[in-house]
Motif scaffolding. Structure first.
Motif: not given
Length: 296
Positions: A147-153, A213-218, A229-232
């Motif tokens: 998964g990929v996490v990013s800022r809301e802005d 891992d998506n578990t980590e970014v979530i 998380v823009g890409i789960s």
């Protein structure tokens, strides 16, 4: 005559010295050969302890993360906690031995097995074909994807048409690093050895996104305001499983049997509810947990 006797004595002395030297050299080469042979033998058999040797010793060495909450971390009292740790404690209990937790980083997991530093790795170890060539995996106990996490802005929803001036944070030795290197070689990667330093760098704004891992970014997005998380799911869905040193069949087979037995009591759902539910809630439970090694 006197000079002749002196020459003969010198010749005998020199011969003696040469003989001693040759014997010494021969002994040294012999010892070296024995050492090389032993090393080769150890390398061939693998540096591991069998199931019986672990039982006889009374302690099993299990590699876990110490900075990846809620899967493996050290709490304020200096105690190991988390989903993987909960499972590790049960393995040791059912084996009838004490557990010695060995803190590992993602990039060290294979090395720690191959050098005998640990008997088992329980550190969110995703099963891949490449890793299976170097270690032996037991049955899975969790599902995972990238998964990929990013800022809301600045939410990252796709890795296509990437801005070459932006980078993504990854942990060295993880499937995220491998996947991005192979599938998106033009995306600059910032690599870190530990989860703690990666999180700190991400929060400091050194990269626009963090792939893991998506578990980590979530978990990160749920625990930290201002991130999403823009890409789960990125790439293939995979599984997480215990790993042992290549060839350690007795230990791997026991772990497989243990996982099947634990599945009959829904152990891993209980593990989730004890260690992960505060982070993920109940919505992810059935999709993440694997009971009895059965992924379907």
């Amino acid at each position: 005559m006197k000079n002749l006797k002196i020459k003969k004595l010198l010749a005998v002395a020199v011969a003696g010295i040469l003989t001693v030297g040759l014997v010494a050299c021969g002994s040294s080469n012999s010892d070296s050969a024995k050492s090389d042979t032993a090393s080769g033998s150890d390398a061939a058999s693998g540096s591991y302890r069998t199931l019986d040797e672990i039982k006889e010793d009374g302690t099993i060495n299990i590699g876990v993360f110490s900075d990846k909450n809620p899967f493996g971390y050290v709490d304020e009292n200096g105690e190991y906690q988390g989903y993987d740790v909960y499972f590790a404690n049960r393995l040791a209990k059912d084996l009838g031995v004490k557990v010695n937790f060995v803190s590992t980083e993602a990039a060290n997991r294979i090395e720690y097995l191959q050098t005998g530093k640990v008997d088992v790795i329980l550190a969110n170890f995703t099963v891949t074909e490449e890793r299976a060539q170097e270690v032996d995996f037991a049955l899975p106990y969790m599902n995972v994807a990238l998964g990929v996490v990013s800022r809301e802005d600045n939410v990252i929803k796709s890795l296509d048409n990437w801005n070459k001036d932006d980078s993504i944070i990854v942990i060295s030795g993880t499937t995220a690093e491998t996947y991005l290197t192979e599938n998106y070689p033009d995306i600059p990667l910032q690599k870190f050895d530990s989860y703690a330093t990666a999180k700190e760098a991400f929060q400091n704004g050194t990269s626009v996104a963090w792939a893991n891992d998506n578990t980590e970014v979530i978990a990160f997005a749920l625990q930290n305001k201002g991130y999403t998380v823009g890409i789960s799911e990125l790439g293939n869905k995979d599984t997480i499983a215990p790993a042992v040193t290549k060839g350690n069949d007795s230990l791997r087979e026991w772990i497989n049997s243990e996982i099947e037995t634990l599945g009959q009591e829904n152990f891993f759902h209980k593990d989730y509810e004890e260690t992960l539910v505060d982070t993920y809630g109940t919505d992810y439970e059935d999709s993440l947990v694997v009971e009895g090694g059965k992924t379907e």
